[in-house]
Design a protein around this motif. Structure first.
Motif, PDB file in Angstrom:
ATOM      1  N   GLU A  16       0.833  -1.202   0.000  1.00  0.00           N
ATOM      2  CA  GLU A  16       0.000   0.000   0.000  1.00  0.00           C
ATOM      3  C   GLU A  16       0.865   1.247   0.000  1.00  0.00           C
ATOM      4  OE1 GLU A  16      -2.779   2.055   3.297  1.00  0.00           O
ATOM      5  OE2 GLU A  16      -3.577   0.130   2.579  1.00  0.00           O
TER       6      GLU A  16
ATOM      7  N   LEU B 267       0.546   5.828  -0.775  1.00  0.00           N
ATOM      8  CA  LEU B 267      -0.293   7.002  -1.013  1.00  0.00           C
ATOM      9  C   LEU B 267       0.102   7.666  -2.324  1.00  0.00           C
ATOM     10  CD1 LEU B 267      -0.445   8.645   2.533  1.00  0.00           C
ATOM     11  CD2 LEU B 267      -2.126   7.149   1.447  1.00  0.00           C
TER      12      LEU B 267
ATOM     13  N   ARG C 263      -5.206   5.864  -2.362  1.00  0.00           N
ATOM     14  CA  ARG C 263      -4.307   4.755  -2.030  1.00  0.00           C
ATOM     15  C   ARG C 263      -4.232   3.759  -3.179  1.00  0.00           C
ATOM     16  NH1 ARG C 263      -6.765   5.579   3.226  1.00  0.00           N
ATOM     17  NH2 ARG C 263      -5.186   5.931   4.826  1.00  0.00           N
TER      18      ARG C 263
END
Length: 588
Positions: free
Chosen positions: A311, A313, A327
Motif C-alpha cells: 500500500e 499514497l 491509495r
C-alpha cells in the motif's frame, strides 16, 4: 459500468469515461477523472463527448446486456446517442475479450454540435502521455501498455477539442496499439451485435427466480464483469479510494481479490447456474493453496494471485470530490484474518459435490485442503483484524472463529462423502471442540446476543450469517435473540450498520450495504417473510439509476459511498431474491 472480464470502465451520467485501468483492472488508470476534483470536467484522465448546451440526459443498459446507452439533448431538441461497451463474444471456440473499449456516437435528431475530449493519463494522473497522430488514430504509451484510439472522427477536432456538427455515426475504438484493418464503424457495429448476442445468451442460461428478475440479472452481469477471467480472480470493486463517508479518510483500494468476498460472489453465481465463473475462481484459489504450502493465507491477493500488494499514497490526485487520500495497494494483505480458511474450504467443497464441474474433488484434493483446516483449528482463538479489517487493534473475532469452525466442519463432511472414516472423525472432533468454545465465549447473557468478539460487549452484523453457514439453526433461541439485538441497535430504517462501536477512524457514519440484505434474509428466517419481502423491495429502490450498488449508503440522504460497484452488495441482491422469491410453480 462496462467490461468484458479483461478490462472494465465506469461512465458518469453524461457518458464520460472517468475510470478505466489498462491493461487490467488493477493497473494504473488510463482514465482517472473519477479521483479528480472536476470529475469529467478534469483536464486529465477522461474521454467525453459533450453536447453543446446540453439540457437533458438519459442512460440505460440495453436489456440483458453490459452495453450502456446515453442520450444527450441540447436546448434546441437535437439529440446524440452514445453506445459504450467492451467486446465479448464467442469466436473460434473461445471467448474473445480483448483489452478494448468501443464507443459509437450517432445523431438521433437534428444537427447536434459536439466536442470530443480525449485526455488519457499516466501514473495516477501525474502526467499526460505524448500522443502520436495518424490519419485515423492516436497512439500513446500508457504506464503498462501501448494504446491506440482508432476512429473515423476528425483527428484534428479531437486534438484541438473543437466543436463539430455530428451529422453521421462515428466510432471510437480504444485498444492495443495495433492497426484496425476494417473501417472503425463497421467493426464497432459488428462487435456490438455479437456482444449483445453473447450477453443475452448468457442471461438465458441463468436460473433466475420468478420475482425481481431484472434486479437479479443486472446484479449477475455486474458480478460477472467484476471477474478477471484470465486467472479466475474476483474483484471486490473496480475502484480505489472512494471514501466510505465524506472526508472520513476511509479510502481503500478494492481492485483485488478478497477470498471472503469472492466466496460469496461465486456461491450466488453458482446458484444461478453460472458454473464457468465458479470453476475459474476455484482454479484461482487452488493455485493460491498450492503456493501457500500449508502456511497462513492472506485475506486478499492480486488478480494474478500475487501475495505482494503493497500500500502506498498517491499525491498526484486529490481524490473523489477532492476527498483524499488516494491509495494504491492494500495493507490488509499483511493482516491476519482467520476467516479466510473457512472461505477457501467452503468454496473448494463445491469440487466434491457438483457433478457439473470438470474438476472432481478426490482424496488428493482433500489432503491439500487439510493443512488449511489445521491452521483454522489452531488459530480460531487467536486475535486477528477481523472481517472489517481493523488496523488499530486485534481481537478474537467471533465471525473469524465461526468460519474456522466451518472449515473443519466441511472437511468432516467431505471426508464422509469420500468414505474416509478416520479423517471424518478427526475433523468432527476438531469442529465440535471449536463450536463449544465459541458458544461458551461469545454469548453475552446481558445483551442476549452473540458479540463481535470473545468475552465482548459489542454487536456485529456478521452474526446474522451464523445460521447461513450452519453454525447455529435459525430457530435457535440464541440466534433469534441475537437478531433482535442487532435489529434494535444496528438498524436505521431498512439499512444496517456493520457495527456502531468506535474503530480506527471513529464511529461509522454510513450503513454497509450488504448488511441490509443479511438483515432481510434473517428477518425471513424468523418467519416474517412478508415483512422481509417488503423491506427488500425498499432496498432495491435505493439502487442507482442503472440498478447498481456501492459499498455504503448514507441513511439520511440515500447517497452511495465507498468503492463501486461493490460485488458484496450485488451478491446481497441475488441472495435475498433467491431466498424471498415465490417459486415458479406458484406463478406459471
Amino acid at each position: 459500468m462496462v467490461g468484458n472480464c479483461q478490462v472494465a470502465g465506469l461512465f458518469d451520467r453524461l457518458g464520460a469515461l472517468v475510470w478505466a485501468c489498462l491493461p487490467r483492472p488493477d493497473s494504473d488508470p488510463t482514465f482517472c477523472a473519477l479521483l479528480d476534483r472536476g470529475g469529467a470536467q478534469s483536464a486529465r484522465g477522461v474521454f467525453a463527448i459533450t453536447v453543446n448546451n446540453c439540457v437533458a440526459h438519459q442512460q440505460h443498459y440495453r436489456r440483458n446486456t453490459a452495453i450502456v446507452e446515453t442520450t444527450l439533448t441540447d436546448d434546441a431538441g437535437n439529440q446524440v446517442r452514445l453506445t459504450d461497451f467492451c467486446p465479448r463474444f464467442r469466436d473460434r471456440n473461445r471467448v474473445f475479450r480483448p483489452m478494448m473499449f468501443i464507443r459509437i456516437a450517432e445523431p438521433v435528431s437534428g444537427h447536434p454540435q459536439v466536442r470530443i475530449k480525449f485526455q488519457p493519463a499516466c501514473d495516477f494522473g501525474a502526467r499526460k502521455p505524448a500522443m502520436t497522430a495518424g490519419s485515423s488514430h492516436l497512439q500513446f504509451a500508457a504506464t503498462d501498455t501501448a494504446v491506440r484510439l482508432t476512429t473515423d472522427a476528425s483527428i484534428t477536432s479531437i486534438l484541438e477539442e473543437r466543436s463539430v456538427i455530428l451529422d453521421k455515426p462515428l466510432a471510437f475504438i480504444i485498444g492495443p496499439d495495433e492497426t484496425v484493418a476494417e473501417g472503425p464503424l463497421q467493426l464497432a457495429h459488428a462487435f456490438l451485435e455479437r456482444t449483445a448476442e453473447y450477453w443475452q445468451e448468457w442471461v438465458r442460461s441463468l436460473a433466475v427466480p420468478v420475482d425481481w428478475q431484472d434486479a437479479v440479472i443486472r446484479a449477475a452481469i455486474t458480478l460477472k464483469l467484476c471477474t478477471y477471467e484470465d486467472t479466475g480472480a474476483v474483484l471486490a470493486a473496480l475502484t480505489t479510494s472512494i471514501p466510505e463517508a465524506p472526508d472520513s479518510g476511509r479510502n481503500w483500494d478494492y481492485r483485488y481479490c478478497w477470498l471472503r468476498d469472492s466466496f460469496f460472489v461465486i456461491r450466488v453465481l453458482n446458484r444461478l447456474g453460472a458454473t464457468r465463473t465458479m470453476e475459474g475462481f476455484l482454479r484461482y484459489i487452488n493455485n493460491i493453496v498450492e503456493q501457500s504450502s500449508g502456511g497462513p493465507l492472506q485475506p486478499l491477493y492480486s488478480l494474478a494471485g500475487n501475495p505482494h500488494v503493497e500500500e502506498r499514497l498517491i499525491e498526484s490526485l486529490p481524490g473523489y470530490r477532492g476527498m483524499g487520500p488516494v491509495r494504491v495497494g492494500n495493507l490488509a494483505a499483511e493482516q491476519r484474518q482467520h476467516d479466510v480458511y473457512g472461505s477457501v474450504i467452503l468454496a473448494a467443497s463445491q469440487f466434491f459435490y457438483d457433478a457439473r464441474l470438470n474438476t472432481v474433488g478426490d482424496p488428493s484434493l482433500l489432503a491439500r485442503l487439510e493443512p488449511l483446516g489445521e491452521q483454522a483449528a489452531t488459530q480460531f482463538e487467536l486475535p486477528d483484524a477481523g472481517p472489517w479489517e481493523f488496523r488499530g487493534y486485534l481481537r478474537i473475532h467471533t465471525f473469524s472463529a465461526v468460519m474456522c469452525w466451518a472449515a473443519c466442519d466441511r472437511l468432516c463432511r467431505i471426508a464422509n462423502h469420500l468414505g474416509l472414516d478416520e479423517r471424518a472423525r478427526h475433523w468432527h472432533t476438531r469442529a465440535t471442540e471449536i463450536r463449544e468454545r465459541i458458544l461458551a465465549r461469545t454469548w453475552n447473557d446481558e445483551l442476549k446476543a452473540f458479540t463481535t468478539s470473545f468475552e465482548g460487549t459489542e454487536l456485529d452484523a456478521t452474526a446474522l450469517l451464523f445460521a447461513e453457514v450452519g453454525f447455529i439453526d435459525a430457530s435457535d433461541a440464541r440466534f433469534a435473540a441475537t437478531f433482535n439485538a442487532i435489529d434494535r441497535e444496528l438498524r436505521r430504517d431498512d439499512l444496517l450498520f456493520r457495527y456502531r462501536h468506535v474503530d480506527d477512524f471513529g464511529v461509522p457514519l454510513n450503513a454497509f450495504t450488504v448488511c441490509s440484505f443479511w438483515w432481510v434474509e434473517a428477518l425471513a428466517s424468523q418467519g416474517r417473510l412478508q415483512e422481509a419481502r417488503e423491506a427488500f423491495e425498499r432496498l432495491l429502490k435505493r439502487r442507482n439509476h442503472l440498478g447498481l450498488f456501492s459499498e455504503h449508503i448514507d441513511p439520511a440522504t440515500g447517497e452511495h459511498w465507498g468503492n463501486y460497484p461493490q460485488t458484496y452488495s450485488m451478491v446481497g441482491v441475488i441472495s435475498s431474491a433467491l431466498r424471498l422469491s415465490r417459486s415458479w410453480e406458484e406463478v406459471v
